[in-house]
Write a protein that holds these residues in place. Structure first.
Motif, PDB file in Angstrom:
ATOM      1  N   VAL A  69     -52.887  85.301  14.023  1.00 33.87           N
ATOM      2  CA  VAL A  69     -52.741  83.940  13.490  1.00 33.87           C
ATOM      3  C   VAL A  69     -54.099  83.241  13.564  1.00 33.87           C
ATOM      4  N   ALA A  70     -54.478  82.561  12.485  1.00 36.14           N
ATOM      5  CA  ALA A  70     -55.745  81.822  12.464  1.00 36.14           C
ATOM      6  C   ALA A  70     -55.518  80.429  13.032  1.00 36.14           C
ATOM      7  N   CYS A  96     -49.142  73.352   7.703  1.00 37.41           N
ATOM      8  CA  CYS A  96     -49.790  74.230   8.666  1.00 37.41           C
ATOM      9  C   CYS A  96     -49.100  74.115  10.025  1.00 37.41           C
ATOM     10  N   GLY A  97     -49.131  75.219  10.773  1.00 34.01           N
ATOM     11  CA  GLY A  97     -48.532  75.217  12.094  1.00 34.01           C
ATOM     12  C   GLY A  97     -49.424  74.541  13.113  1.00 34.01           C
ATOM     13  N   GLY A  98     -49.050  74.706  14.385  1.00 38.70           N
ATOM     14  CA  GLY A  98     -49.840  74.113  15.447  1.00 38.70           C
ATOM     15  C   GLY A  98     -49.536  72.641  15.626  1.00 38.70           C
ATOM     16  N   ALA A  99     -50.462  71.957  16.283  1.00 39.09           N
ATOM     17  CA  ALA A  99     -50.254  70.544  16.602  1.00 39.09           C
ATOM     18  C   ALA A  99     -51.499  69.745  16.269  1.00 39.09           C
ATOM     19  N   GLY A 100     -51.317  68.426  16.219  1.00 37.57           N
ATOM     20  CA  GLY A 100     -52.427  67.526  15.925  1.00 37.57           C
ATOM     21  C   GLY A 100     -52.192  66.807  14.617  1.00 37.57           C
ATOM     22  N   ALA A 101     -52.363  65.483  14.642  1.00 36.61           N
ATOM     23  CA  ALA A 101     -52.096  64.666  13.456  1.00 36.61           C
ATOM     24  C   ALA A 101     -53.278  64.688  12.500  1.00 36.61           C
ATOM     25  N   LEU A 102     -52.972  64.703  11.212  1.00 34.81           N
ATOM     26  CA  LEU A 102     -54.007  64.545  10.191  1.00 34.81           C
ATOM     27  C   LEU A 102     -54.539  63.120  10.257  1.00 34.81           C
ATOM     28  N   GLY A 107     -58.264  53.537   2.368  1.00 34.03           N
ATOM     29  CA  GLY A 107     -59.541  52.975   1.963  1.00 34.03           C
ATOM     30  C   GLY A 107     -60.760  53.745   2.433  1.00 34.03           C
ATOM     31  N   SER A 108     -60.569  54.732   3.315  1.00 35.61           N
ATOM     32  CA  SER A 108     -61.711  55.519   3.795  1.00 35.61           C
ATOM     33  C   SER A 108     -61.967  56.691   2.855  1.00 35.61           C
ATOM     34  N   ASN A 109     -63.045  57.436   3.115  1.00 32.39           N
ATOM     35  CA  ASN A 109     -63.488  58.458   2.163  1.00 32.39           C
ATOM     36  C   ASN A 109     -63.374  59.883   2.696  1.00 32.39           C
ATOM     37  N   SER A 110     -62.370  60.146   3.549  1.00 34.09           N
ATOM     38  CA  SER A 110     -62.228  61.505   4.073  1.00 34.09           C
ATOM     39  C   SER A 110     -60.833  61.749   4.613  1.00 34.09           C
ATOM     40  N   ILE A 111     -60.522  63.042   4.786  1.00 36.20           N
ATOM     41  CA  ILE A 111     -59.329  63.464   5.509  1.00 36.20           C
ATOM     42  C   ILE A 111     -59.759  64.517   6.507  1.00 36.20           C
ATOM     43  N   THR A 112     -59.172  64.474   7.701  1.00 34.83           N
ATOM     44  CA  THR A 112     -59.526  65.397   8.772  1.00 34.83           C
ATOM     45  C   THR A 112     -58.300  66.188   9.207  1.00 34.83           C
ATOM     46  N   VAL A 113     -58.475  67.530   9.254  1.00 32.36           N
ATOM     47  CA  VAL A 113     -57.450  68.422   9.791  1.00 32.36           C
ATOM     48  C   VAL A 113     -57.903  68.793  11.193  1.00 32.36           C
ATOM     49  N   PRO A 114     -57.109  68.492  12.228  1.00 36.74           N
ATOM     50  CA  PRO A 114     -57.597  68.659  13.599  1.00 36.74           C
ATOM     51  C   PRO A 114     -57.624  70.110  14.057  1.00 36.74           C
ATOM     52  N   ALA A 115     -58.476  70.379  15.052  1.00 39.53           N
ATOM     53  CA  ALA A 115     -58.463  71.679  15.715  1.00 39.53           C
ATOM     54  C   ALA A 115     -57.082  71.888  16.337  1.00 39.53           C
ATOM     55  N   GLY A 116     -56.634  73.136  16.371  1.00 36.21           N
ATOM     56  CA  GLY A 116     -55.317  73.437  16.923  1.00 36.21           C
ATOM     57  C   GLY A 116     -54.271  73.717  15.869  1.00 36.21           C
ATOM     58  N   ARG A 117     -54.526  73.287  14.638  1.00 38.14           N
ATOM     59  CA  ARG A 117     -53.621  73.648  13.546  1.00 38.14           C
ATOM     60  C   ARG A 117     -53.781  75.141  13.235  1.00 38.14           C
ATOM     61  N   THR A 118     -52.716  75.779  12.772  1.00 36.12           N
ATOM     62  CA  THR A 118     -52.731  77.230  12.595  1.00 36.12           C
ATOM     63  C   THR A 118     -52.297  77.647  11.188  1.00 36.12           C
TER      64      THR A 118
END
Length: 244
Positions: A69-70, A96-102, A107-118
């Protein structure tokens, strides 16, 4: 992956004094484990629209590895081009699996996928967010190589998705009511402004209607409008124009 060098006990030492004839056993052996790298693809749904519209940005994360699993070892951040922002209600979602909120702030200019998602073995998952394109033009949203970092390797190919914001044409129609009068009489000049877009159109400069010779504003021109916004229409008695 790991690389292992293995000596051959049957080979003749390189530092032996004298001469010798190499045999087929005089060889170096090495093993190399190659791990398939994860990847990212992206798309806009839909990929065209009007300035000010919203669209769904879709990121697809894939893991071709057949045994592992990645798991993201660092946050993956998608930074948008100028003029593209998260919508008022960005509604970030992921399969995606794992944990952590996007993280996608309105109004901001990005989206972040947190470490720990699988990402599942030989599987894929999606990340979505609603974005808004503020101006006319082509928006190329790129994720560079290496942006997706996992325990089975990093993405080694950068990807780009494009959105084209094309304006629709506003229009002006004019008419006289009544359309036929005797010299010296008055009629109402009517300008009808139309906007077929789903986005409110705001005048960025004055709209001036200059009349032909012999046509002037009446003694009591009484300019009126039902257009929204601020700023009164301007028509001077005896003048030869109307300004909005």
């Amino acid at each position: 992956g790991p690389c292992i060098a293995m000596p051959d006990p049957n080979s003749t030492p390189n530092n032996q004094v004298g001469s010798y004839t190499p045999t087929e056993n005089d060889e170096a052996l090495a093993s190399l484990l190659v791990t398939p790298a994860p990847s990212v693809s992206k798309a806009f749904v839909p990929s065209t629209g009007e300035p000010g519209n919203t669209t769904l940005l879709v990121l697809t994360l894939a893991n071709p590895n057949t045994t592992t699993v990645a798991s993201l070892t660092a946050a993956m951040v998608d930074i948008y081009p100028a003029g593209m922002v998260n919508a008022a209600i960005p509604n970030p979602q992921t399969s995606c699996g794992g944990a952590g909120a996007l993280l996608a702030v309105a109004g901001s200019n990005s989206i972040t996928v947190p470490a720990g998602r699988t990402i599942a073995i030989t599987g894929s998952c999606t990340v979505t967010v609603v974005v808004q394109l503020l101006n006319q033009g082509t928006y190329d949203n790129a994720i560079p190589a290496g942006a997706l970092g996992t325990n089975v390797g990093n993405s080694f190919i950068g990807v780009t998705a494009s959105y084209v914001a094309t304006p629709v044409n506003t229009s002006v129609i004019k008419s006289f009511v009544p359309s036929a009068i005797a010299p010296g009489q008055t009629a109402t000049l009517r300008l009808t402004l139309s906007n077929p877009s789903s986005v409110t159109a705001t005048l960025t400069s004055n709209l001036v209607d200059t009349y032909p010779a012999g046509l002037v504003n009446a003694a009591a021109p009484n300019p009126q409008t039902n257009c929204a916004g601020s700023g009164a229409p301007f028509a001077v008695a005896g003048g030869n124009s109307l300004t909005l």
